[in-house]
Design a protein around this motif. Structure first.
Motif, PDB file in Angstrom:
ATOM      1  N   ARG A  66       0.469  -1.229   0.577  1.00 21.68           N
ATOM      2  CA  ARG A  66       0.301   0.350  -0.105  1.00 21.68           C
ATOM      3  C   ARG A  66       1.071   1.445   0.156  1.00 21.68           C
ATOM      4  N   ASP A  67       2.097   1.226   0.551  1.00 21.92           N
ATOM      5  CA  ASP A  67       2.742   2.135   1.204  1.00 21.92           C
ATOM      6  C   ASP A  67       3.475   2.756  -0.800  1.00 21.92           C
ATOM      7  N   THR A  73       0.757   4.495  -3.185  1.00 16.67           N
ATOM      8  CA  THR A  73      -0.193   5.436  -2.540  1.00 16.67           C
ATOM      9  C   THR A  73       0.152   6.838  -3.548  1.00 16.67           C
TER      10      THR A  73
END
Length: 279
Positions: A219-220, A223
């Protein structure tokens, strides 16, 4: 007998407010963690309240220092029967989409953000959180629930941990979530980012940057693709906008889908059948 999926968070909120009123060396920040985050811990199967607290605050939970302005809002929310209304709408969506059980948490949104942001939400497998202003219109409430609960349905369909979801699925998840709002309540209640960019403005970004990264997990790392970076090459909300256009164009080409069939298609199928495609 139908059990309420909506957790009665107003009880937690009143406990927090009463504790804040009493003279004590314990700060509102500590009380919020103890009286709001700790009861949530069992639903998240975690004792790491610090991380949970940070995530809630980062996604819209009112600041502990705002407690003096929260009580009136909670009473207004109860008078509007917000918890009951959300549960009733959830039951309708669950039946229509043949969706999974979900635990739903409702809290007031940050007071400092109410002038510009009336609602925000976040979904996880089996649960979702809604942060709302007290004057959020009924269909604003419903559209937030539909978007986030659709995510819960998609997570169940994918059967993956959040950290293992690739970018292609993240795009389609957001597209499906917003398309469900359009399908249920009409285009009026779509988020502004659905109309932010045209296909012509995004297709080159799609081909140059998105296609090579579609299988990327984390998810990072995703982003910047989803939210943009306020600069080139990724403008704000670019991934959300593309995700909606992918799903909407797939539906126009291959729909209509009257019984929720759309939500059973894989991300590969939806992308391939959209106006974006794989090349």
């Amino acid at each position: 007998m139908v059990t309420m999926a909506v957790i009665q968070t107003q009880d937690w909120l009143y406990n927090f407010l009463e504790a804040c009123k009493k003279p004590s060396k314990i700060t509102p920040f500590q009380l919020q963690r103890e009286l709001i985050c700790k009861p949530m811990g069992k639903y998240f199967s975690t004792n790491d309240l610090e991380t949970l607290h940070f995530e809630l605050l980062n996604n819209g939970l009112f600041e502990p220092s705002e407690w003096t302005g929260i009580e009136k809002g909670v009473i207004e929310m109860e008078n509007r029967r917000i918890w009951h209304s959300v549960d009733k709408e959830y039951q309708l969506l669950k039946e229509k989409w043949c969706g999974p059980e979900a635990s739903i948490f409702i809290f007031p949104i940050k007071i400092e953000s109410e002038n510009t942001i009336k609602k925000n939400g976040i979904a996880y497998p089996g649960k979702l959180l809604m942060f709302i202003s007290t004057d959020l219109p009924e269909y604003g409430l419903k559209s937030l629930l539909a978007h986030e609960y659709n995510h819960v349905c998609r997570f169940k369909n994918l059967g993956l941990e959040l950290k293992h979801i690739p970018l292609k699925d993240s795009l389609v998840i957001e597209g499906l979530g917003e398309f469900s709002v359009q399908e249920q309540y009409g285009k009026k209640w779509l988020s502004p980012w659905t109309k932010k960019y045209s296909f012509e403005e995004t297709i080159e970004l799609w081909r140059k940057y998105f296609i090579p990264a579609l299988n990327m997990t984390g998810r990072d790392k995703q982003t910047v693709f989803m939210y943009g970076n306020n600069n080139r090459p990724f403008p704000n909300w670019i991934g959300y906008s593309i995700g909606y256009q992918i799903v909407n164009s797939f539906q126009k080409r291959h729909g209509p889908f009257s019984k929720g069939e759309l939500y059973a298609y894989s991300s590969d199928e939806i992308i391939a059948g959209s106006k974006y495609g794989w090349h």
